[in-house]
Design an enzyme around this catalytic site. Structure first.
Site, PDB file in Angstrom:
ATOM      1  N   ARG A   1       0.942  -0.984   0.035  1.00  0.00           N
ATOM      2  CA  ARG A   1       0.059   0.080   0.022  1.00  0.00           C
ATOM      3  C   ARG A   1       0.888   1.191  -0.040  1.00  0.00           C
ATOM      4  O   ARG A   1       1.976   1.187   0.606  1.00  0.00           O
ATOM      5  CB  ARG A   1      -1.030   0.314   1.352  1.00  0.00           C
ATOM      6  CG  ARG A   1      -1.700  -1.230   1.347  1.00  0.00           C
ATOM      7  CD  ARG A   1      -2.476  -1.188   2.428  1.00  0.00           C
ATOM      8  NE  ARG A   1      -3.769  -2.254   2.859  1.00  0.00           N
ATOM      9  CZ  ARG A   1      -3.153  -3.511   3.287  1.00  0.00           C
ATOM     10  NH1 ARG A   1      -2.111  -3.699   3.789  1.00  0.00           N
ATOM     11  NH2 ARG A   1      -4.325  -4.533   3.188  1.00  0.00           N
TER      12      ARG A   1
ATOM     13  N   LYS B   1      -1.851  -2.217   7.480  1.00  0.00           N
ATOM     14  CA  LYS B   1      -3.224  -1.883   7.757  1.00  0.00           C
ATOM     15  C   LYS B   1      -3.666  -2.685   8.735  1.00  0.00           C
ATOM     16  O   LYS B   1      -3.394  -4.079   9.007  1.00  0.00           O
ATOM     17  CB  LYS B   1      -4.236  -2.166   6.763  1.00  0.00           C
ATOM     18  CG  LYS B   1      -5.670  -1.713   6.638  1.00  0.00           C
ATOM     19  CD  LYS B   1      -6.165  -1.687   5.182  1.00  0.00           C
ATOM     20  CE  LYS B   1      -7.665  -1.175   5.336  1.00  0.00           C
ATOM     21  NZ  LYS B   1      -8.427  -1.276   4.057  1.00  0.00           N
TER      22      LYS B   1
ATOM     23  N   ARG C   1      -0.407  -1.854  -6.744  1.00  0.00           N
ATOM     24  CA  ARG C   1      -0.969  -2.963  -5.974  1.00  0.00           C
ATOM     25  C   ARG C   1      -1.841  -3.927  -6.567  1.00  0.00           C
ATOM     26  O   ARG C   1      -1.843  -5.172  -6.185  1.00  0.00           O
ATOM     27  CB  ARG C   1      -1.315  -2.377  -4.576  1.00  0.00           C
ATOM     28  CG  ARG C   1      -1.870  -3.418  -3.536  1.00  0.00           C
ATOM     29  CD  ARG C   1      -2.034  -2.635  -2.133  1.00  0.00           C
ATOM     30  NE  ARG C   1      -2.958  -3.470  -1.501  1.00  0.00           N
ATOM     31  CZ  ARG C   1      -2.483  -4.255  -0.357  1.00  0.00           C
ATOM     32  NH1 ARG C   1      -1.282  -4.774  -0.428  1.00  0.00           N
ATOM     33  NH2 ARG C   1      -3.396  -5.018   0.354  1.00  0.00           N
TER      34      ARG C   1
ATOM     35  N   HIS D   1      -4.321  -9.365   3.355  1.00  0.00           N
ATOM     36  CA  HIS D   1      -5.624  -9.166   3.567  1.00  0.00           C
ATOM     37  C   HIS D   1      -6.033 -10.241   4.539  1.00  0.00           C
ATOM     38  O   HIS D   1      -5.511 -11.271   4.794  1.00  0.00           O
ATOM     39  CB  HIS D   1      -6.301  -9.683   2.245  1.00  0.00           C
ATOM     40  CG  HIS D   1      -6.208  -8.837   1.146  1.00  0.00           C
ATOM     41  ND1 HIS D   1      -6.294  -9.252  -0.405  1.00  0.00           N
ATOM     42  CD2 HIS D   1      -6.034  -7.145   1.139  1.00  0.00           C
ATOM     43  CE1 HIS D   1      -6.531  -7.887  -0.909  1.00  0.00           C
ATOM     44  NE2 HIS D   1      -6.210  -7.002  -0.300  1.00  0.00           N
TER      45      HIS D   1
END
Length: 301
Positions: free
Chosen positions: A140, A165, A239, A262
Site C-alpha cells: 500500500r 493496515k 498494488r 488481506h
C-alpha cells in the site's frame, strides 16, 4: 459541552481521545473521528451529548443529499458509533446510524507493458524505486512511505512491513529486480546525503520525515502522463496490478492473500474478476458442447 478544537480539549473531546488511545487508534484515525463529531455538532447546533435519534437521522439525510460519497458517510458512521457507544455509553443512539452499502467496482489495473513504461517515466531514482516497491511487493502507499532502510532483508529476500493496515506486521516479497532498483536508489541517496543511519528508505524533502502519500500520488500521475498512459493511474493501481498479475501466473490465491496482508480471502478474490489471462484460458461450456456435437456427427473413417 462541545467537541472543541482547542489543544486543551473539552469535557467531551478529551475522554474521546483517551478512549481511542486505549484502543490503539492511529493518529490519522483519531483526527478523523474528532473531525466527524465536530461536523455533527456543528450540524445540530449544540453539544453532541444532547443529540437525539432524530438528529442522527437528519444528519445522515443531509450527508446523502449534499452528495457525500458512501465511503465518507461510512467513516462518519464509524466515528459517531464510537463516540456514542464508547465515550457516551449510549449504544441506543449508535444503532440509529446506517451503513451505506456501495457497489464493488473492479480495481483499475495496468498491463505489464504499462507498468514498465510507468517505471521508466518515474521522476528520478527515488520514485522509480518507490513505485517499483508498490508493484514489485504489492505494498500500500502508506506502507511504501513508512519503510526504513533496515526493513530490507536482502539475505532472506524479504521486506518487513511494520504496522500495516490493521496494525499488523508482515513480510512482503523482495524480488531480485526490485532489490536492484532499491540499491540504485540507496547509492544515489547516499551521494545526496539524504539516507540517514536507520532512517527512512524514501525520505521526504526533509530527510528526517518520510515521503508523503501525496508526493507519491503526484509522482505516479506525472509518470503516467509522461508514459502516455490514459488510465487514471494511482499508486494503489500498482498494488492491484501486482495481485492480478500473480493470479494470472497461477499463483495460489491464498498465497496472494498473505502477500497483500488481506484479513479475508473474499477481498483477494476480487482480483479473479480482472485476471483477464485466467478468464481467457477457461473453455466455455458452449464450446465443449460444440466439440461433442462435432465428434458425434463426424463420419467414421
Amino acid at each position: 459541552m462541545t467537541i472543541s478544537s482547542h489543544p486543551s480539549g473539552s469535557a467531551l473531546r478529551e475522554p474521546m481521545i483517551e478512549d481511542m488511545n486505549v484502543r490503539g487508534f492511529t493518529e490519522d484515525t483519531r483526527r478523523d473521528y474528532i473531525r466527524c463529531v465536530k461536523r455533527f455538532a456543528a450540524f445540530i447546533g449544540r453539544s453532541p451529548d444532547a443529540a437525539t435519534a432524530e438528529d442522527l437521522r437528519r444528519f445522515q439525510v443531509h450527508q446523502t443529499e449534499s452528495g457525500m460519497r458512501p465511503p465518507d458517510i461510512n467513516s462518519s458512521v464509524s466515528a459517531l458509533r464510537f463516540f456514542f457507544t464508547v465515550t457516551l455509553d449510549r449504544p441506543d443512539l449508535s444503532r440509529r446510524l446506517a451503513i451505506v452499502h456501495q457497489p464493488r467496482k473492479l480495481p483499475l489495473m495496468l498491463s505489464g507493458e504499462e507498468v514498465a513504461r510507468l517505471l521508466e517515466a518515474a521522476p528520478g531514482p527515488k520514485y522509480k524505486a518507490a513505485l517499483g516497491t508498490a508493484y514489485g511487493a504489492g505494498l500500500r502507499v502508506s506502507e511504501v512511505a513508512a519503510l526504513k532502510v533496515t526493513d530490507i532483508d536482502s539475505a532472506r529476500m524479504l521486506i518487513r512491513v511494520e504496522q500495516g493496515k490493521g496494525r499488523k506486521d508482515r513480510h512482503a516479497m523482495l524480488s531480485p529486480h526490485l532489490l536492484k532498483l532499491l540499491r540504485a536508489w540507496w547509492r544515489e541517496g547516499k551521494r545526496r546525503g539524504v539516507m540517514l543511519p536507520r532512517g527512512w528508505l524514501f525520505p521526504g524533502r526533509n530527510p528526517v520525515t518520510p515521503l508523503s502519500s501525496r508526493q507519491l500520488n503526484r509522482a505516479v500521475h506525472a509518470a503516467a502522463e509522461a508514459a502516455e498512459i490514459r488510465k487514471r493511474v494511482t499508486p494503489h493501481a500498482l498494488r492491484h496490478s501486482f495481485a492480478t498479475h500473480l493470479l494470472e501466473q497461477d499463483i495460489d490465491i491464498r498465497i496472494i492473500q498473505v502477500l497483500l496482508g488481506h484479513a479475508k480471502l473474499d477481498t483477494t478474490a476480487l482480483y479473479a474478476r480482472v485476471a483477464t489471462n485466467t478468464i481467457r484460458t477457461v473453455m466455455s461450456p458452449l464450446d465443449r458442447i460444440k466439440l461433442l456435437t462435432e465428434d458425434e456427427t463426424r463420419p467414421d473413417r
